[in-house]
Design an enzyme around this catalytic site. Structure first.
Site, PDB file in Angstrom:
ATOM      1  N   GLU A 116      51.771  46.532  28.309  1.00 19.46           N
ATOM      2  CA  GLU A 116      51.964  45.686  29.494  1.00 19.46           C
ATOM      3  C   GLU A 116      52.752  44.397  29.219  1.00 19.46           C
ATOM      4  OE1 GLU A 116      48.039  45.155  31.209  1.00 19.46           O
ATOM      5  OE2 GLU A 116      47.653  47.297  31.209  1.00 19.46           O
ATOM      6  N   GLU A 241      46.492  56.740  31.138  1.00 20.22           N
ATOM      7  CA  GLU A 241      45.275  56.136  31.722  1.00 20.22           C
ATOM      8  C   GLU A 241      45.055  56.585  33.165  1.00 20.22           C
ATOM      9  OE1 GLU A 241      45.144  51.879  31.259  1.00 20.22           O
ATOM     10  OE2 GLU A 241      46.184  51.916  29.337  1.00 20.22           O
TER      11      GLU A 241
END
Ligand code: G3I
Length: 333
Positions: A116, A241
């Site tokens: 991220e 995820e």
């Protein structure tokens, strides 16, 4: 290859959960225990018990093990801000990777080396997130220094692990997703231009059955194009995820489960068209332990049902859909 994120505390204490994982998971990843904060109680000490527990579980059950993650802006230890400075940041990062990567060397299928790092709204050139690591070890280049150091060190320490850049919010058709996707692909291209080792793109895939506007979100052309682009760069792609929140689906459970299953089907059908996609992991396996139920997200107070097994660990419609999508997907190397 399919599997899920594991709640290690529950793995230790809940035999039914352990059994479900043993039956279903081919590849596992810790939800928290390999992250910097949990591993680093103090600047000079490491806490490996929980991470070791999952590594041993994976080994005993012949499951592949992912490492998540080395660099992230969240779950940093409380001491990070006062201790890590531009003068020592590189040393802290390299030592961390040497200790952690070294400990699990040879056991890790793939590391989310950087997680991220893109947040376009932060306004930095390249779309980089103005994260704690960026602040102390960002530099001014087209690839932030901390990203270069992390990937190069990870390769040196565990040469057989696949090295992955992992991010969220890059799946959809809306403008914010398209911009973030472009920034992520730009980063990956620059990494390659600089000879920085990189093997894969992790597409987190936290998606919604129905959006806030009541419409079913689109995951299509932009997603396909991103995966194809990664493939052309010689990268593998991992769905790292996946979960499908049912926050905005009306209360009836059958309708919610159908909407979630339909999204699993269409999303996995789309991503698995491309042979670059080598793994699908859901972020959890049972609604009993999903992170989405940590917050009261549904306005009617009901718990979300985003995973292939419900809170009683019974398969829901999404499970059959996931199995089918994996079965019918074209073979890949
Ligand atoms: O283990 C401690 C416990 O000892 C303590 O009593 C308790 C009190 O709050 O906290 C526990 O730690 C929690 C940890 O999960 C383990 O359950 C943290 O507070 C909590 O913040 C942490 O949340 C995790 C979150 O990342 C951290 O930001 C979630 O479980 C995890 O699912 C989530 O995973 C992220 C991925 O890493 C990256 N992508 C998005 C995804 C969802 O947010």
């Amino acid at each position: 290859m399919a599997g899920c994120a594991v709640n290690v505390k529950a793995l230790r204490t809940d035999p039914a959960y352990k059994k479900l994982l043993e039956e279903q998971a081919g590849i596992v990843v810790a939800e928290s225990e390999f992250k910097f904060g949990p591993l680093r109680p103090t600047p000079t000490t490491f806490f490996f018990e929980d991470a070791d527990f999952l590594a041993a579980f994976a080994h005993e059950n012949r499951m592949k093990l992912r490492g998540h993650n080395i660099v992230w802006h969240r779950q940093l230890p409380v001491w990070f801000e006062s201790y890590v400075t531009p003068a020592n940041a590189k040393q802290v990062l390299v030592e961390h990777i040497e200790r952690v990567g070294g400990r699990y060397k040879g056991q890790i299928h793939s590391w989310d080396v950087v997680n991220e790092a893109v947040q376009v709204s932060d306004g930095l050139p390249g779309g980089f997130r103005n994260s704690p690591w960026q602040k102390v070890l960002g530099g001014t280049g087209l690839v932030p220094t901390y990203i270069e150091v992390a990937f190069r060190t990870a390769r040196r320490v565990d040469p057989k692990a696949m090295l992955v850049y992992n991010d969220y919010g890059i799946e959809g058709e809306e403008e914010a997703s398209a911009k973030k996707r472009a920034a992520v692909l730009g980063l990956l291209r620059e990494m390659q231009n600089h000879g920085i080792p990189l093997d894969g793109l992790g597409v987190q895939s936290h998606i919604s059955a129905v959006g806030k506007d009541g419409k079913v979100p689109m995951y299509g052309e932009g997603l396909r194009a991103m995966i194809a682009e990664a493939r052309k760069m010689g990268l593998k792609v991992l769905v790292t995820e996946m979960d499908v929140n049912d926050r905005y689906v009306p209360a009836e459970i059958g309708a919610r489960d159908s909407a979630v299953a339909a999204m699993y089907g269409s999303y996995l059908g789309t991503v698995l068209e491309d042979p670059a996609v080598i793994a699908v992991l859901t972020w959890g396996i049972t609604d009993k332990y999903t992170w989405l139920n940590g917050e009261d997200s549904r306005t009617d107070g009901q718990k979300e049902r985003p995973l292939p097994f419900d809170a009683a660990m019974q398969p829901v419609a999404a499970f059959a859909v996931e199995v089918k999508a994996l079965e019918v997907a074209p073979l890949r190397g």
